[in-house]
Design an enzyme around this catalytic site. Structure first.
Site, PDB file in Angstrom:
ATOM      1  N   VAL A   1       0.868  -1.172   0.000  1.00 43.85           N
ATOM      2  CA  VAL A   1       0.000   0.000   0.000  1.00 43.85           C
ATOM      3  C   VAL A   1       0.910   1.228   0.000  1.00 43.85           C
ATOM      4  CG1 VAL A   1      -1.758   1.319   1.249  1.00 43.85           C
ATOM      5  CG2 VAL A   1      -1.841  -1.181   1.261  1.00 43.85           C
TER       6      VAL A   1
ATOM      7  N   VAL B   1      -7.259   0.130   2.776  1.00 46.88           N
ATOM      8  CA  VAL B   1      -6.871  -0.471   1.502  1.00 46.88           C
ATOM      9  C   VAL B   1      -6.387  -1.903   1.696  1.00 46.88           C
ATOM     10  CG1 VAL B   1      -5.327  -0.288  -0.489  1.00 46.88           C
ATOM     11  CG2 VAL B   1      -6.319   1.779   0.510  1.00 46.88           C
ATOM     12  N   LEU B   2      -5.492  -2.124   2.653  1.00 46.94           N
ATOM     13  CA  LEU B   2      -4.962  -3.465   2.862  1.00 46.94           C
ATOM     14  C   LEU B   2      -6.067  -4.443   3.266  1.00 46.94           C
ATOM     15  CD1 LEU B   2      -2.652  -5.480   3.095  1.00 46.94           C
ATOM     16  CD2 LEU B   2      -2.315  -4.708   5.461  1.00 46.94           C
TER      17      LEU B   2
ATOM     18  N   TYR C   1      -0.267  -9.922   9.476  1.00 40.69           N
ATOM     19  CA  TYR C   1      -1.151 -10.902   8.846  1.00 40.69           C
ATOM     20  C   TYR C   1      -1.923 -11.791   9.823  1.00 40.69           C
ATOM     21  CZ  TYR C   1       0.909  -9.313   4.559  1.00 40.69           C
ATOM     22  OH  TYR C   1       1.308  -8.522   3.520  1.00 40.69           O
TER      23      TYR C   1
ATOM     24  N   SER D   1       6.658  -9.757   5.197  1.00 42.71           N
ATOM     25  CA  SER D   1       7.702  -8.758   5.426  1.00 42.71           C
ATOM     26  C   SER D   1       7.606  -8.204   6.844  1.00 42.71           C
ATOM     27  CB  SER D   1       7.589  -7.625   4.400  1.00 42.71           C
ATOM     28  OG  SER D   1       6.289  -7.053   4.428  1.00 42.71           O
TER      29      SER D   1
ATOM     30  N   PHE E   1       8.469 -16.019  -2.372  1.00 41.78           N
ATOM     31  CA  PHE E   1       7.685 -15.762  -3.585  1.00 41.78           C
ATOM     32  C   PHE E   1       6.979 -14.427  -3.482  1.00 41.78           C
ATOM     33  CE2 PHE E   1       5.350 -18.587  -0.705  1.00 41.78           C
ATOM     34  CZ  PHE E   1       4.176 -17.877  -0.488  1.00 41.78           C
TER      35      PHE E   1
END
Length: 417
Positions: A92, A101-102, A131, A126, A417
């Protein structure tokens, strides 16, 4: 379910058009510091991107948020390859923080994954603090090592001397290395079957990322004319008054059996003009640690790696096996994906499992985050209970479930990834 952009209805969530992908990618790079990538790097990453599974948050014509998903197959306990969305490229813009937004992108993604009928979503974080609130639990860990090879020696198993090693250009043996990797994928939970195009990412070798080390090198291990292992690595020369003190930087390796594994590690320990071997993102139970003469001089550090989110609790728990018989009712809390909330009876063993809704009394109470953490067998439900994150209602249920969820080998994600 809808998005969460009530604070700013001018922001639109949608898949970026083909002509918007460069702007989408630029926004991602800016959010991670703004350091430009080479044309080769950008081309390789955009080649494996799945645009139809990407999300852009647009404020007018400006892309101010990004997220993507790879269509992975993840190895789970028992060896099955389960469909999993590899969540990636989440960002973001700093100009649009704290406007929902997230959360809106996470909401859209999990709704999409459910619509694809995939039971799992996985990511590398990150910032791990972000999360958990979306139901992701840290399910795998890896070891980083900085080994004093001038003082540490390896005791190798029988058969090691039968393995021969030779240098090879990384590009020339890429297919052979990928075949060895593919052979290893079913043997360890947490590994992902690499998608077409990922082999190009493995050979990306920008000088800016070497930190003074050599270009990528490769050795192949052979026995009786068959490839049995490989290592991709760099050498960073250094000198002091007393002589050379170079560093070997291990990037990637695989081996098919203990002798091949030992032969490759012995080679890395013994490269001329070096006295340090740096290894990143290695399995926590990798056997070289038990061959080392002095593990304290290996400077091992543990780090979280793959985060797992059960998108469909029933399908996810049925997709894996259990090392000991388990028959337990979970009371699952999942505010972000409420279709998972409620009681689920799991009955399973080493041959398979069934998991379905039930009205029976709960044995264990936990959130979907704890189920994600324990799902691959690397995090104990009993440990989570000690942390106050799992509550036992039926005596003995915690021990039964903890034993069943465990695994013979530690789960491991070989690369990001």
């Amino acid at each position: 379910m809808g998005t969460d952009l009530a604070q700013d209805r001018a922001i639109e969530l949608r898949a970026p058009r083909r002509d918007e992908l460069d702007g989408w990618y630029d926004g991602l790079l800016r959010a991670f510091g703004g350091i430009p990538e080479s044309v080769e790097e950008r081309t390789a990453w955009l080649a494996v991107l799945e645009p139809e599974r990407a999300i852009g948050a647009f404020d007018g014509d400006a892309c101010i948020g990004t997220a993507g998903a790879f269509s992975f197959r993840l190895t789970v306990p028992g060896g099955a390859a389960v469909r999993a969305a590899g969540i990636t490229a989440v960002s973001v813009a700093a100009t649009h923080r704290r406007r929902g937004v997230l959360t809106s992108m996470m909401r859209r993604q999990l709704d999409d994954v459910r619509s694809w009928d995939w039971p799992l979503a996985v990511l590398t974080a990150s910032e791990p603090v972000i999360y958990g609130r979306f139901g992701y639990g840290a399910a795998t860990y890896h070891v980083n090592a900085e080994i004093d090879t001038a003082r540490v020696r390896l005791t190798v198993p029988p058969g090691t001397d039968d393995v021969r090693l030779r240098y090879a250009a990384p590009a020339d043996v890429l297919d052979a290395c990928e075949e060895l990797y593919a052979r290893a994928v079913p043997s360890r939970p947490g590994m992902v079957a690499r998608l077409p195009g990922w082999e190009r990412l493995l050979l990306l070798d920008p000088e800016s990322a070497r930190d003074g080390a050599s270009p990528l090198q490769c050795v192949m291990a052979e026995r009786d004319g068959e490839f049995v292992g490989f290592a991709r690595f760099r050498v960073k020369p250094a000198w002091e008054a007393a002589g050379p003190k170079g560093t070997v930087v291990l990037e990637d390796m695989e081996a098919v059996d203990p002798a091949a594994h030992a032969a490759v590690w012995r080679f890395l320990f013994g490269i001329d003009l070096t006295s340090t071997l740096t290894a990143r993102r290695r399995p926590v139970d990798e056997p070289w640690q038990y061959m080392a003469s002095d593990v304290r001089r290996c400077r091992l550090t543990l780090r979280d790696s793959l985060y797992v989110r059960l998108v469909d609790v029933g399908a996810a728990l049925e997709s894996r096996t259990y090392q000991a018989p388990v028959d337990v009712v979970f009371e699952v809390e999942d505010a972000f994906c409420p279709w998972n909330s409620g009681r689920w009876r799991l009955s399973g063993d080493a041959k398979g499992a069934v998991c379905s809704r039930t009205g029976d009394a709960a044995d264990l109470v936990l959130s979907v985050r704890e189920l994600g953490a324990a799902y691959l067998g690397g995090v104990s439900l009993a440990s989570l209970a000690e942390a106050g994150r799992v509550r036992e209602l039926r005596g003995g249920a915690l021990g039964e479930a903890s034993l069943g969820f465990g695994g013979v080998v530690a789960p491991w994600l070989p690369h990001g990834f």
